[in-house]
Design a protein around this motif. Structure first.
Motif, short mmCIF file in Angstrom:
data_model
loop_
_atom_site.label_atom_id
_atom_site.label_comp_id
_atom_site.label_asym_id
_atom_site.label_seq_id
_atom_site.Cartn_x
_atom_site.Cartn_y
_atom_site.Cartn_z
N ASN A 100 26.16 49.30 27.60
CA ASN A 100 24.94 49.11 28.39
C ASN A 100 24.82 47.69 28.93
OD1 ASN A 100 24.19 47.70 26.09
ND2 ASN A 100 22.24 48.76 25.83
N TYR A 101 25.99 47.03 29.03
CA TYR A 101 26.08 45.74 29.71
C TYR A 101 27.51 45.62 30.21
CZ TYR A 101 26.34 40.70 30.54
OH TYR A 101 26.54 39.47 31.11
N MET A 102 27.66 45.14 31.45
CA MET A 102 29.00 45.03 32.02
C MET A 102 29.00 43.98 33.12
SD MET A 102 31.32 48.17 33.50
CE MET A 102 33.05 47.95 33.93
N ARG A 103 30.03 43.16 33.09
CA ARG A 103 30.24 42.16 34.13
C ARG A 103 31.73 42.12 34.48
NH1 ARG A 103 25.50 42.21 34.33
NH2 ARG A 103 23.99 40.49 34.47
N ASN A 104 32.01 42.01 35.78
CA ASN A 104 33.39 41.76 36.22
C ASN A 104 33.59 40.24 36.17
OD1 ASN A 104 35.19 41.85 39.36
ND2 ASN A 104 35.99 41.94 37.29
N SER A 105 33.81 39.74 34.96
CA SER A 105 33.77 38.31 34.73
C SER A 105 35.10 37.61 34.93
CB SER A 105 33.27 38.02 33.30
OG SER A 105 34.05 38.74 32.36
N VAL A 106 36.21 38.37 34.94
CA VAL A 106 37.54 37.76 35.00
C VAL A 106 38.40 38.46 36.03
CG1 VAL A 106 39.69 37.42 33.72
CG2 VAL A 106 37.50 36.93 32.61
N LYS A 107 39.13 37.69 36.79
CA LYS A 107 40.22 38.19 37.62
C LYS A 107 41.51 37.66 37.01
CE LYS A 107 37.59 40.02 40.92
NZ LYS A 107 37.56 41.47 41.24
N ALA A 108 42.33 38.57 36.48
CA ALA A 108 43.60 38.18 35.87
C ALA A 108 44.70 38.33 36.90
CB ALA A 108 43.89 39.05 34.65
N ILE B 46 46.92 41.72 40.57
CA ILE B 46 45.55 41.29 40.32
C ILE B 46 44.87 42.37 39.50
CG2 ILE B 46 43.36 40.62 41.36
CD1 ILE B 46 44.93 39.69 43.81
N VAL B 47 44.37 41.97 38.34
CA VAL B 47 43.79 42.92 37.39
C VAL B 47 42.36 42.50 37.09
CG1 VAL B 47 44.11 44.08 35.17
CG2 VAL B 47 46.10 43.12 36.36
N ASP B 48 41.43 43.42 37.21
CA ASP B 48 40.04 43.13 36.90
C ASP B 48 39.81 43.17 35.40
OD1 ASP B 48 38.63 42.83 39.50
OD2 ASP B 48 39.42 44.83 39.85
N GLY B 49 39.07 42.18 34.91
CA GLY B 49 38.70 42.14 33.50
C GLY B 49 37.19 42.18 33.36
N TYR B 50 36.70 42.99 32.44
CA TYR B 50 35.25 43.18 32.28
C TYR B 50 34.81 42.78 30.88
CZ TYR B 50 36.29 46.26 36.23
OH TYR B 50 36.76 46.76 37.43
N ILE C 158 41.12 38.95 46.82
CA ILE C 158 40.19 39.42 45.81
C ILE C 158 39.29 40.49 46.44
CG2 ILE C 158 38.27 38.78 44.32
CD1 ILE C 158 41.01 37.82 43.39
N ARG C 159 39.14 41.59 45.76
CA ARG C 159 38.31 42.67 46.29
C ARG C 159 37.29 43.10 45.23
NH1 ARG C 159 42.88 47.56 46.20
NH2 ARG C 159 42.62 48.12 44.01
N TYR C 160 36.28 43.80 45.67
CA TYR C 160 35.23 44.25 44.76
C TYR C 160 35.85 45.17 43.72
CZ TYR C 160 30.36 45.10 43.46
OH TYR C 160 29.16 45.12 42.79
N ALA C 161 35.55 44.92 42.44
CA ALA C 161 36.19 45.65 41.34
C ALA C 161 35.81 47.12 41.37
CB ALA C 161 35.78 45.03 40.01
N SER C 162 36.81 47.99 41.39
CA SER C 162 36.57 49.42 41.55
C SER C 162 35.85 50.03 40.35
CB SER C 162 37.89 50.16 41.79
OG SER C 162 38.79 49.96 40.72
N ASP C 163 36.22 49.64 39.13
CA ASP C 163 35.56 50.22 37.95
C ASP C 163 34.11 49.78 37.86
OD1 ASP C 163 37.91 51.58 36.77
OD2 ASP C 163 38.67 49.54 36.60
#
Length: 1004
Positions: free
Chosen positions: A665-673, A625-629, A720-725
């Motif tokens: 100056n904008y970031m969202r954890n929008s994708v779980k790959a 499971i890879v977080d995508g931002y 699924i866990r809260y994205a660390s980055d």
């Protein structure tokens, strides 16, 4: 008569010209061929993973932009050259300059068409290369929508800044480039053919040249007006030099905004004047020069001097009042941009003497589920105890996940697990294993998902419950379950983090398997015997000696079953064995790009990929499971964060990757790959359904690039866990942006710092930790990410802690501001633990025994009306050869309410704290010798007043010292470290005042 012709330069022979042409053609051919091969192999790879649309969309849009740039600037350049050629004078005045240009005219004139075409092509190529690199900006401009959030000054939706403004700036830049190229091209031709002269009698410039160049200057000024118009929007994304945050302040939004508006009109008027008067009223470039000068003077006066005066005389003397409203815009915008608009903030009050008995009667599950093992330390234990061959390895930092399973007692339990996959590690290969055939066709994959509960210790190490290899080479010392609690149908690991070699798999029908799968289970072990029977019943599996061999049948690789395909990859990888090896057959497939982070990055090039992929077992298969931002760097009124700096901690570069060194100056954890560890398939799930950037990219790729969130299976959702980055970036932002009041924000008096890691060898930030706990305001246990803060420049107290978790499938972020009581920081607690009598004695003993002490993660968890701190102690024994043994969890330390519990077992350490509390024993913070900074040395006590001159100033200073000393004593007795620090500061100031009074009296 002397010959005035210049001697001809040496000419290349015919043979030399042929050789030169051949070399140039060969270089061009090889370059084009290499590009074509890479293009073809890229297509084959994208097609094999089912993302051919990503490749084709990128290819055709880049090609289209190149063509557009090439044609636009090429034709524009050709037009200006042709016009200058068309309107050149038929004759020219004889002069030395004209004579010097004659040889160039003679060279160019007969082939003027070729020269114009060549110059246009060169300009077009450079422009096309620049344009094709902007393919992402173009696609966002095409497909972008709105955010539903407007900046408070320009009243413009953020979508304009993210999707439209970058490409509009690019177009304006291309326009400026076109005008400059046109000016240079036209001027060169006019000068070459005498339409422009710098000496001689008569007109220095022909009418055609004057009109042509004047119109180009007018176009430049018109573009400048357009640029000034768009520059006004950039004021919301530039840094404010007064407050050092992003977003224009008082000076920018009043003085500089007015200057930009004025410059728009000045530029337009100057352009119109030039156009009107260039048709014969003034027979020189004086007017265009004067117009440019007017714009320049206005820019200096209105855009430079005036804003500087406003900042110096209006803003700087009144920063909070002038900059306050704009700082508030940035506070609000930053919280929105980093997904903290719904941040839950509450106070957490600590008692000065928290009730330690709460730990014994805790019903929230927090105390019971404290994670005892440190995943960054026990990786070595996993490697040695679950490493049947030397070429296997585990990632230096293992991961923490939670699993619900049925234990040996038949009970269904949910536990935190330290998990990892047993991968092939090419850095461990022996010389014989480095052979090309062996490395790429035999050692193709790892094997096994290995897990151990975080709160179950066996002989100082993990107790393995999954992925166990029962072979003669592996001895877990009885620290393993008799069966795998986490069932995996396909334990082969072809895709992971350690091995990015390409693998050639597949065998002819009926051929023996040749890929090494795993060692044969130990035939003397009952559980291994059952496993052996299962192996013998599997298809495409064969036991050869002490090895189990298999054949890959997952698909998803690139078929290399033809000579042409093999030739392509022989060129791509610069490896002739693709053509010479007999390992290839009609079923051969090539697996490459096997690092899961890089794999996700290729199929979704618009994402910033997370640094810490983690494995999980979902529906019987091992997946990553890879977080995508999605990120942006031009969100209005949102402060910048450097991704690399914000995400750095003790783990960075040692088990986790590192983010790019870029500001956003904008970031969202929008994708779980989700990447399948066996067949490499990649699924992208839309995890932020409101993110406009993800919506735009999904539209670019046909609205089917990412899958809806509700298509996730229930079992996948549970992992699924809260994205660390994302959490670490939010943590970085909250150091300043937890403040609501703009005046306090500007003054910086409430700034926090992320806690330093007390167990790190070098100074670094403490990593955020995953824990299974119940935090204040939560109704049940959550698997959550947590971290804490200290006040700036005061690392001995905790100011706040934060938590990120999922509730009903949605991310939640909570901030708890600590108030009063025993609010020691983790660094201060670590010092207290290590200086307590029993721990200090053991540390000295271990040092004498040549044993290295390695402290694990120091967790801080809210329990009752206090904070529970837990820190494990690992020992490594050093041998005479310098090697170290496995880490052994020898001791565990618990700190609560000033008491240190220290024992071999976690439960005993907790009981030790409770016993000390119930017996009313003095706390360890009261017993430990005070720091030099906290208690003034005795020699600093002021001498008796009889030994120094008795002046009113000295008597006043003595009174201040006595009062400050009393405050220090009172604060020490209360145990309030915050009050003690303030009292010590007052005492230090009083002592300095006393010394100054004495020195002044003695000087008299």
């Amino acid at each position: 008569m002397a010959n005035d012709r210049t001697s001809s330069s040496p000419r290349i022979s015919r043979r030399g010209r042929y050789v030169l042409v051949f070399l140039v053609a060969a270089i061009v051919l090889l370059t084009v061929l290499g590009w074509a091969v890479s293009l073809r192999t890229d297509y084959l790879w994208y097609d094999s993973v089912g993302y051919g649309n990503v490749f084709s969309t990128q290819l055709w849009n880049r090609a289209g932009l190149f063509a557009a740039g090439f044609l636009a600037l090429g034709l524009w350049t050709a037009l200006n050259l042709w016009l200058a050629w068309k309107f050149k004078p038929d004759t020219w005045v004889a002069s030395s300059a004209s004579d010097n240009m004659r040889q160039y005219r003679e060279l160019i004139t007969p082939r003027i068409g070729w020269w114009i075409g060549g110059a246009a092509a060169v300009v077009g190529i450079f422009t096309g290369m620049n344009a094709q690199s902007r393919w992402q900006e173009w696609l966002l401009f095409l497909k972008g929508g709105g955010f539903g959030w407007k900046d408070p000054v320009m009243d413009t939706d953020a979508g304009f800044y993210i999707f439209d403004l970058p490409f509009l700036h690019f177009l304006v830049g291309v326009g400026f480039g076109a005008v400059v190229v046109g000016l240079i091209a036209a001027f060169a031709v006019y000068y070459l053919y005498g339409a422009i002269r710098f000496s001689g009698a008569g007109d220095r410039m022909s009418a055609a040249a004057r009109v042509h160049l004047s119109l180009l200057v007018a176009m430049f000024l018109g573009l400048k007006a357009v640029a000034y118009y768009f520059d006004r929007f950039d004021l919301t994304t530039q840094e404010n030099p007064v407050t050092n945050i992003v977003g224009g302040g008082f000076t920018e939004m009043t003085a500089l905004m007015n200057a930009k508006n004025a410059l728009i009109w000045v530029s337009v008027i100057a352009a119109l004047v030039i156009v009107v008067f260039s048709w014969g009223f003034i027979r020189s470039l004086l007017l265009p020069g004067a117009a440019l000068g007017l714009v320049l003077v206005t820019a200096i006066a209105a855009g430079g001097i005036y804003p500087m005066v406003v900042r110096s005389f209006q803003v700087n003397p009144n920063v909070p009042s002038k900059e306050g409203p704009y700082a508030q815009h940035t506070i609000d915008g930053t919280r929105y941009a980093f997904d903290m608009e719904d941040l839950e903030t509450e106070s957490f009050s600590l008692a000065s003497r928290p009730d330690a008995e709460t730990m014994a009667s805790d019903e929230t599950g927090t105390v019971e589920n404290v994670r005892l093992m440190d995943p960054s330390i026990v990786s070595d234990a996993f490697t040695q105890k679950q490493q049947p061959r030397g070429f296997y390895g585990f990632n230096p930092k293992l991961d923490v996940d939670r699993y619900t399973y049925t234990n040996s007692d038949g009970e269904q339990v949910t536990d935190d697990m330290v998990v990892g996959v047993r991968e092939l590690d090419p850095s461990r290969y022996t010389e014989s294993q480095q052979d090309w055939t062996v490395r790429h066709t035999v050692y193709t994959h790892g094997w096994g998902f290995v897990a151990a509960p975080t709160n179950e210790i066996c002989d100082g190490g993990p107790y393995f419950v999954s992925g166990i290899m029962r072979t003669e080479e592996v001895d877990a010392g009885g620290c393993e379950s008799t069966e795998d609690y986490i069932q995996v149908e396909r334990p082969q690991i072809y895709y992971g983090l350690l091995n990015d070699d390409y693998a050639i798999v597949g065998a002819p029908e009926g051929a023996d398997p040749r890929e090494f799968d795993r060692p044969v289970p130990n035939k003397g072990d009952e559980e291994a015997e059952d496993e052996l029977k299962d192996i013998e019943g599997e298809e495409d599996v064969e036991i050869v000696g002490d090895e189990v061999r298999t054949t890959y049948d997952g698909g998803g690789g690139v078929e290399v079953d033809t000579w042409l395909r093999r030739a392509l990859y022989a060129w791509e990888f610069q490896e002739p064995r693709f053509l010479l090896s007999e390992r290839f057959n009609e079923n051969s497939e090539l697996l490459y790009n096997r690092n899961v982070r890089e794999r996700v990055q290729k199929v979704a090039p618009f994402l910033t990929v997370g640094t810490d992929p983690y494995p999980a077992v979902v529906d019987g298969e091992v997946v990553w499971i890879v977080d995508g931002y999605t990120t942006a760097d031009n969100f209005p009124y949102a402060d910048n964060v450097n991704l690399n700096s914000a995400t750095q901690d003790t783990y960075s570069g040692n088990g986790t990757a590192q983010m790019e060194n870029e500001d956003v100056n904008y970031m969202r954890n929008s994708v779980k790959a989700v990447v399948n560890a066996y067949d490499g398939s990649v699924d992208l799930y839309e995890f932020d359904q409101e993110d406009p950037i993800l919506k735009a990219w999904n539209a670019v790729y046909g609205d089917d690039l990412v899958k809806p969130k509700d298509e996730m299976s229930q079992e996948l959702t549970e992992h699924i866990r809260y994205a660390s980055d994302m959490f670490k970036v939010q943590r970085d932002v909250l150091q300043r942006y937890h403040v609501d009041d703009s005046r306090t924000f500007i003054e910086g008096s409430e700034t926090w710092e992320v806690t330093k890691d007390p167990s790190a060898q070098q100074e670094s930030l403490q990593p955020a930790y995953y824990v299974y706990a119940t935090y204040p305001g939560q109704e049940s246990q959550n698997f959550q990410l947590t971290s804490n803060f200290t006040p700036r420049s005061r690392d001995n107290v905790m100011s706040a802690f934060m938590s990120g978790y999922y509730e009903d499938g949605e991310p939640r972020l909570a901030l708890y501001e600590v108030q009063g009581g025993d609010n020691s920081s983790v660094d201060q607690v670590h010092k207290t633990i290590t200086s307590s009598t029993q721990v200090a004695s053991d540390l000295k003993l271990f040092q004498q025994q040549n044993t290295t002490v390695e402290w694990g993660n120091l967790l801080a968890l809210p329990v009752g009306n206090g904070m529970l701190y837990f820190e494990p102690m690992y020992l490594r024994r050093e041998s005479s050869g310098g090697a170290t043994s496995l880490p052994v969890l020898r001791k565990m330390a618990v700190f609560y309410g000033g008491y240190v519990g220290y024992a071999d077992d976690y439960g005993d350490a907790v009981a030790d704290v409770v016993e000390q509390y119930t017996q009313g024993a003095p706390t360890d913070t009261e017993e430990e010798p005070p720091d030099e900074e906290e208690t003034p040395p005795e020699e600093e006590t002021p001498p008796d007043s009889g030994t120094v001159p008795n002046t009113p100033e000295i008597q006043e200073a003595l009174a201040d010292v006595e009062a400050a000393t009393a405050e220090v004593q009172e604060a020490s007795q209360s145990g309030d470290l915050t009050q003690l620090g303030e009292a010590l500061t007052k005492l230090d100031e009083a002592l300095k005042k006393y010394d100054e009074a004495v020195a002044a009296a003695e000087g008299e």
